[in-house]
Design a protein around this motif. Structure first.
Motif, PDB file in Angstrom:
ATOM      1  N   LEU A  20      40.722 -54.057  -5.836  1.00  0.00           N
ATOM      2  CA  LEU A  20      41.838 -53.441  -6.531  1.00  0.00           C
ATOM      3  C   LEU A  20      43.025 -54.389  -6.433  1.00  0.00           C
ATOM      4  O   LEU A  20      43.476 -54.723  -5.330  1.00  0.00           O
ATOM      5  CB  LEU A  20      42.185 -52.076  -5.909  1.00  0.00           C
ATOM      6  N   LEU A  21      43.523 -54.825  -7.582  1.00  0.00           N
ATOM      7  CA  LEU A  21      44.600 -55.800  -7.620  1.00  0.00           C
ATOM      8  C   LEU A  21      45.855 -55.178  -8.203  1.00  0.00           C
ATOM      9  O   LEU A  21      45.797 -54.417  -9.179  1.00  0.00           O
ATOM     10  CB  LEU A  21      44.219 -57.023  -8.476  1.00  0.00           C
ATOM     11  N   GLY A  22      46.976 -55.478  -7.585  1.00  0.00           N
ATOM     12  CA  GLY A  22      48.285 -55.061  -8.073  1.00  0.00           C
ATOM     13  C   GLY A  22      49.222 -56.248  -8.099  1.00  0.00           C
ATOM     14  O   GLY A  22      49.401 -56.931  -7.080  1.00  0.00           O
ATOM     15  N   GLU A  23      49.769 -56.542  -9.274  1.00  0.00           N
ATOM     16  CA  GLU A  23      50.655 -57.697  -9.475  1.00  0.00           C
ATOM     17  C   GLU A  23      49.972 -58.995  -9.063  1.00  0.00           C
ATOM     18  O   GLU A  23      50.582 -59.884  -8.471  1.00  0.00           O
ATOM     19  CB  GLU A  23      51.965 -57.512  -8.712  1.00  0.00           C
ATOM     20  N   GLY A  24      48.673 -59.078  -9.346  1.00  0.00           N
ATOM     21  CA  GLY A  24      47.936 -60.307  -9.092  1.00  0.00           C
ATOM     22  C   GLY A  24      47.408 -60.460  -7.689  1.00  0.00           C
ATOM     23  O   GLY A  24      46.699 -61.434  -7.398  1.00  0.00           O
ATOM     24  N   ASN A  25      47.711 -59.541  -6.786  1.00  0.00           N
ATOM     25  CA  ASN A  25      47.259 -59.622  -5.394  1.00  0.00           C
ATOM     26  C   ASN A  25      46.254 -58.509  -5.100  1.00  0.00           C
ATOM     27  O   ASN A  25      46.373 -57.394  -5.605  1.00  0.00           O
ATOM     28  CB  ASN A  25      48.448 -59.499  -4.439  1.00  0.00           C
TER      29      ASN A  25
ATOM     30  N   GLN B  29      38.865 -54.654 -15.282  1.00  0.00           N
ATOM     31  CA  GLN B  29      39.461 -53.708 -16.226  1.00  0.00           C
ATOM     32  C   GLN B  29      40.819 -53.262 -15.677  1.00  0.00           C
ATOM     33  O   GLN B  29      40.940 -52.906 -14.508  1.00  0.00           O
ATOM     34  CB  GLN B  29      38.550 -52.489 -16.415  1.00  0.00           C
ATOM     35  N   LYS B  30      41.853 -53.287 -16.550  1.00  0.00           N
ATOM     36  CA  LYS B  30      43.182 -52.842 -16.146  1.00  0.00           C
ATOM     37  C   LYS B  30      43.347 -51.352 -16.439  1.00  0.00           C
ATOM     38  O   LYS B  30      42.743 -50.824 -17.381  1.00  0.00           O
ATOM     39  CB  LYS B  30      44.267 -53.634 -16.888  1.00  0.00           C
ATOM     40  N   PHE B  31      44.213 -50.691 -15.635  1.00  0.00           N
ATOM     41  CA  PHE B  31      44.531 -49.285 -15.876  1.00  0.00           C
ATOM     42  C   PHE B  31      45.891 -48.985 -15.262  1.00  0.00           C
ATOM     43  O   PHE B  31      46.392 -49.724 -14.402  1.00  0.00           O
ATOM     44  CB  PHE B  31      43.446 -48.360 -15.293  1.00  0.00           C
ATOM     45  N   ILE B  32      46.515 -47.915 -15.724  1.00  0.00           N
ATOM     46  CA  ILE B  32      47.826 -47.480 -15.253  1.00  0.00           C
ATOM     47  C   ILE B  32      47.707 -46.046 -14.765  1.00  0.00           C
ATOM     48  O   ILE B  32      47.177 -45.178 -15.472  1.00  0.00           O
ATOM     49  CB  ILE B  32      48.896 -47.580 -16.364  1.00  0.00           C
ATOM     50  N   THR B  33      48.204 -45.809 -13.572  1.00  0.00           N
ATOM     51  CA  THR B  33      48.162 -44.449 -13.022  1.00  0.00           C
ATOM     52  C   THR B  33      49.193 -43.581 -13.726  1.00  0.00           C
ATOM     53  O   THR B  33      50.153 -44.071 -14.337  1.00  0.00           O
ATOM     54  CB  THR B  33      48.446 -44.476 -11.511  1.00  0.00           C
TER      55      THR B  33
ATOM     56  N   GLU C  47      50.573 -50.299 -12.741  1.00  0.00           N
ATOM     57  CA  GLU C  47      49.449 -50.980 -13.379  1.00  0.00           C
ATOM     58  C   GLU C  47      48.593 -51.650 -12.307  1.00  0.00           C
ATOM     59  O   GLU C  47      49.095 -52.391 -11.455  1.00  0.00           O
ATOM     60  CB  GLU C  47      49.947 -52.026 -14.380  1.00  0.00           C
ATOM     61  N   TYR C  48      47.281 -51.411 -12.394  1.00  0.00           N
ATOM     62  CA  TYR C  48      46.317 -52.004 -11.475  1.00  0.00           C
ATOM     63  C   TYR C  48      45.208 -52.669 -12.286  1.00  0.00           C
ATOM     64  O   TYR C  48      45.084 -52.474 -13.504  1.00  0.00           O
ATOM     65  CB  TYR C  48      45.694 -50.936 -10.565  1.00  0.00           C
ATOM     66  N   MET C  49      44.384 -53.422 -11.565  1.00  0.00           N
ATOM     67  CA  MET C  49      43.192 -53.994 -12.175  1.00  0.00           C
ATOM     68  C   MET C  49      42.034 -53.840 -11.197  1.00  0.00           C
ATOM     69  O   MET C  49      42.147 -54.216 -10.016  1.00  0.00           O
ATOM     70  CB  MET C  49      43.391 -55.479 -12.508  1.00  0.00           C
ATOM     71  N   ALA C  50      40.929 -53.268 -11.697  1.00  0.00           N
ATOM     72  CA  ALA C  50      39.707 -53.135 -10.913  1.00  0.00           C
ATOM     73  C   ALA C  50      38.755 -54.279 -11.277  1.00  0.00           C
ATOM     74  O   ALA C  50      38.543 -54.565 -12.458  1.00  0.00           O
ATOM     75  CB  ALA C  50      39.043 -51.789 -11.185  1.00  0.00           C
ATOM     76  N   ARG C  51      38.174 -54.928 -10.249  1.00  0.00           N
ATOM     77  CA  ARG C  51      37.290 -56.067 -10.460  1.00  0.00           C
ATOM     78  C   ARG C  51      36.033 -55.895  -9.623  1.00  0.00           C
ATOM     79  O   ARG C  51      36.108 -55.550  -8.438  1.00  0.00           O
ATOM     80  CB  ARG C  51      38.007 -57.361 -10.079  1.00  0.00           C
ATOM     81  N   VAL C  52      34.848 -56.161 -10.260  1.00  0.00           N
ATOM     82  CA  VAL C  52      33.566 -55.943  -9.583  1.00  0.00           C
ATOM     83  C   VAL C  52      32.709 -57.189  -9.733  1.00  0.00           C
ATOM     84  O   VAL C  52      32.626 -57.778 -10.822  1.00  0.00           O
ATOM     85  CB  VAL C  52      32.824 -54.716 -10.166  1.00  0.00           C
TER      86      VAL C  52
END
Length: 918
Positions: free
Chosen positions: A365-370, A417-421, A395-400
């Protein structure tokens, strides 16, 4: 039985006899001389190919033999190579062997011979060499033709860094031949009268089209050239590895290194060989190759990768188990579902790998690139995971990515895939402060608040709600909506006490309320101001509590006290705090800052506790002056004694008996350089003066020209022509310089009050007796000329108008004594000057001091008939020249006196007409 015994005995005796015969043969040396030796030439590859046979193996099926080979060049005695070749010889075989020559075979004749020796363990020692075979000649020059020059080898391919020998052969040993490598001359070794060889060490790659070499015959139009192809070094494949994604295909990859391919040459190729199965395939690509896995599922693999080109090969091997080299394919169908403000569910799919493989998937789980969360999930086909502890409206990004769970080899490719809570109500109350002032007897409250951080806003703030409640009277609540772009509002209240609630709203709801209480009674505002000192860290402010019921403190100040509004700032502190450091990036040295400390009571009402004032850093070079203007009608004021090139700030504010008015914004002024006005006062008049002079000169340019640099007189406009009248030649014109011969020079001598003794005269003259100028006449003399002749001269009044009254030039007789007594050429100018100088020196002592001046005289030549180089005995009357002649001048001391009435011209000097003064 007897017959059988006899037969058995006979068989044993025969067998013993055969063994004995074989033993005798084996102990004897076998002189197996090579026979039928044949030598051929392979010019394309520069090989000598040998072929021979051994015919003495009558009793043996095969023997291991050793052959010693000798190769000579140019002549049989010049042996250049000796080597051994070992092989197993069968009955009546034909043996082959090749030798590669460094020197091109076309440039020299080669000879080959060999001998052999049994090298088999079946033959006991000693073993002897056979006789040498006869020499066999290999001569490639016989097929070359009759060209005058040959250069070898042709189109040879070598590897970079190799040593190469080239040679040329000339049919005429008298030819002088020069050879060049890429335009640079090279020198070699002469093998015989017609052949020379050149050894090139460690040749380098120049271009893919080859290196150019040529030789030429000097003085002849004969040139031969070759191209030497140099390829890059074939490298061993790097990073060779094999892996599978589905247990059906093994993919082997490697780094091929430098490409060695050349134009019109076969490029490097790669072959993959598996030793357990014995299979081999030719790879279609230079950096990868696919190997089909058999259905029997072979577990272990031993691959050898061979890189090969025309010059050699390189190989590398790898041994591995198939189950340990699993590289899964990239997951797919990554989705987010059930996304709320703090949670989200991630789902994805993977490609199956066999029936027993389990994959380990890593979810980031990435937030602002971290990466802020990382989870591992074991799956077979489908994956799912619930993410929690998320921030609303973020905004987050999930990576698998996945790998083999049993034997980790490599991670697969990643899918993301990016998503916003979703938004949530703001989680924190606003930081609110107020400023109370009286306007027209009514308290006006200005509310300020700081925007919520993204972490606490939990979404986009849509507006702010301000709710006002009267604490002294029962009345309805006043609700004010403030736009989201505002950071404060102003309320006009009465003298009652009010409780104010401020909240921030987004799409999910309001934030917790910030509560502040204001009263019509401002409390104790007459607080003595104290001094506070600033440091590099800011202002250190401390205070003393007045009551034990405070729930907190607030320190307020202005970052820019000169501005209006003053950018009010505040800092909330807990009830157990009695000091703090106020710091701000807006603080500047030399600026006075005011701090007010408030105590917050349990009723949430603020009371002024202390006042502080100070400077972050006082400037010694700055000054603060205050001028009081008592006349309210005065609108101007002059500040004196300011420093040049300095910055000042001015502020004008009204004052009454109650005190000074509010501080408005300061006006910044920079004083100019102190010398600038002086320079203006000097430069401006200078510019004006220069302009006036230029204008005057332009207007008076004709007058200045006449006074400073007048025009040279035009002889055609001279009035001298009007003085000369001639009936014979009334049409006078101006002469060219080269048309007439100069014949006289006038020297004017004006003595002042003393006697002048002239050379050749006994009579003294006073100033009153001699008023006319003295003349020196230079007359032409001819060899037949014996008497006086006329000479006509006149003054050039254009150049000396003052001499106009000195009299005219007259005709004076010339005595024979004054002329040369012998015929011949006229006196040269050098002799003339010497004679004049002598006369001048003799008369110098008798001549009183006077003032001498020169007068230019125009000379006129007489027009004579006949030969112009001779004068007749009785010359006619002189006729005026029709043109001007060249003027001459000499110092006065060289002048001779004018002729007396009864005396001849004593200083007449003739001139050679061929030597003129010009």
């Amino acid at each position: 039985m007897a017959l059988f015994a006899v037969f058995q005995t006979s068989f044993l005796l025969a067998l013993l006899s055969l063994r004995a015969y074989q033993s005798e043969v084996l102990v004897e040396p076998l002189p197996l001389t090579p026979e039928s030796l044949n030598v051929s030439i392979d010019s394309a590859h520069q090989y000598l190919n040998l072929q021979w046979s051994v015919h003495s193996l009558a009793y043996y099926q095969e023997l291991k033999m050793l052959f010693q080979i000798q190769i000579s060049r140019m002549k049989t005695s010049n042996v250049i190579w000796v080597g051994n070749y070992s092989t197993v010889v069968k009955r009546d075989p034909v043996l082959h062997w090749s030798w590669k020559s460094e020197l091109p075979l076309e440039c020299a004749t080669h000879f080959v011979r060999m001998r052999s020796r049994v090298d088999d363990a079946k033959i006991p020692e000693p073993r002897f060499w056979s006789n040498w075979s006869s020499w066999k000649e290999a001569d490639a020059q016989k097929s070359l033709g009759r060209d005058p020059l040959f250069l070898f080898p042709k189109d040879k391919l070598v590897e970079e860094g190799s040593n190469v020998t080239i040679c040329y052969m000339s049919r005429n040993q008298q030819d002088n031949i020069s050879c060049y490598l890429e335009g640079q001359q090279i020198h070699g070794e002469q093998l015989d009268s017609n052949v020379s060889a050149f050894k090139l060490n460690k040749v380098s790659f120049i271009r893919k089209t080859g290196t150019n070499i040529f030789c030429k015959v000097d003085q002849k139009d004969v040139i031969k050239g070759i191209v030497l192809f140099v390829s890059k070094v074939l490298e061993e494949p790097k990073d060779f590895s094999c892996e599978t994604q589905d247990f059906k295909t093994l993919t082997c990859t490697w780094d091929p290194g430098t490409d060695t391919s050349l134009p019109k040459r076969s490029s490097q190729s790669y072959t993959l060989f598996e030793s357990f199965s014995g299979k081999k395939i030719l790879c279609e690509h230079k950096n990868s190759c696919n190997w089909q896995v058999d259905s029997d599922s072979q577990e272990m693999y031993n691959f050898t990768l061979v890189a090969e080109n025309a010059l050699g090969n390189r190989s590398v091997s790898v041994l591995f188990s198939l189950t340990h080299r699993v590289h899964p394919k990239t997951p797919y169908n990554l989705f987010l579902k059930n996304v709320s403000g703090t949670k989200a569910t991630v789902t994805w799919k993977v490609h199956p790998i066999g029936n027993y493989s389990t994959l380990l998937c890593q979810l980031d789980l990435l937030g602002e690139g971290n990466v802020i969360q990382q989870h591992n999930v074991s799956i077979k086909e489908n994956g799912e995971y619930l993410l929690s502890e998320l921030e609303p409206d973020t905004e987050y990004m999930a990576r698998v990515r996945c790998a083999d769970a049993n034997h980790f080899w490599k991670w697969s490719g990643s899918i993301s895939q990016k998503f916003i809570t979703a938004e949530a109500a703001p989680s924190e109350a606003l930081d609110v402060w107020r400023n109370v002032k009286s306007v027209s007897g009514r308290p006006t409250v200005t509310l300020f608040w700081k925007p919520l951080s993204k972490l606490h806003a939990n979404g986009k703030i849509l507006s702010y709600n301000v709710t006002v409640e009267n604490l002294d009277r029962l009345s309805g609540l006043e609700v004010h909506s403030v736009p989201a772009t505002a950071n404060g509002t102003e309320l006009t209240l009465d003298q009652d006490s009010y409780q104010i609630h401020v909240t921030a709203l987004n799409s999910a709801g309001p934030s917790p309320a910030s509560v502040i209480v204001v009263s019509g009674d401002p409390g104790n505002e007459e607080v003595e101001e104290e001094r506070v000192n600033g440091t590099e860290d800011g202002f250190s402010v401390s205070w003393k509590p007045q009551s034990g019921k405070a729930i907190g403190y607030v320190v307020e100040w202005c970052d820019h006290p000169q501005d209006l509004p003053c950018d009010l700032q505040w800092k909330n502190l807990s009830s157990n705090t009695t000091s703090t450091v106020i710091s701000s990036g807006a603080f500047r040295p030399g600026v006075r800052y005011n701090f007010r400390i408030y105590e917050i009571s349990t009723e949430r009402m603020a009371y002024l506790l202390e006042k502080k004032a100070g400077y972050l850093k006082e400037l010694d070079k700055s000054a603060c002056c205050q001028h009081r203007i008592d006349n309210p009608e005065q609108k101007t004021f002059v500040m004196e004694n300011l420093q040049p090139e300095s910055v000042y700030e001015f502020l004008v504010t009204p004052y009454t008996s109650a005190g000074s008015g509010p501080l408005d914004a300061f006006t910044k002024v920079t004083t100019p350089d102190e010398y600038s006005h002086i320079l203006i006062r000097i430069i401006l008049p200078m510019i004006v003066c220069v302009l006036l002079i230029m204008i005057t000169c332009y207007l008076k340019s004709q007058w200045m020209k006449e006074k400073c640099y007048p025009d040279i007189p035009d002889p055609y406009k001279s009035n001298v022509l009007s003085l000369i009248k001639s009936k014979e030649n009334p049409h006078l014109t101006i002469m060219n310089v080269s048309d007439c011969v100069p014949d006289a020079i006038e020297v004017i001598h004006k003595p002042e009050g003393s006697k002048i003794q002239f050379l050749g005269a006994s009579k003294s003259l006073t100033e009153t007796e001699f008023t006319k100028p003295a003349y020196l006449y230079l007359l032409p003399a001819e060899k037949n000329y014996s008497g006086p002749g006329p000479c006509i001269c006149f003054e050039n009044l254009t150049y000396n108008e003052a001499a106009a009254d000195s009299g005219s030039c007259g005709h004076f007789p010339v005595t024979p004594e004054a002329l040369p007594g012998q015929p011949g050429p006229l006196t040269s100018p050098e002799n003339l000057l010497k004679a004049l100088e002598k006369n001048y020196m003799n008369s110098l002592g008798e001549t009183a001091a006077g003032e001498a001046s020169l007068n230019y005289v125009s000379q006129l030549a007489s027009q004579m008939s006949g030969d112009k180089d001779s004068l007749p005995a009785n010359p006619p009357e002189p006729v005026l020249c029709s043109e001007y002649k060249m003027q001459m001048a000499i110092p006065l001391g060289l002048a001779s006196p004018p002729p007396a009435e009864n005396s001849g011209l004593s200083s007449t000097t003739p001139l050679d007409q061929s030597e003129h003064y010009r």
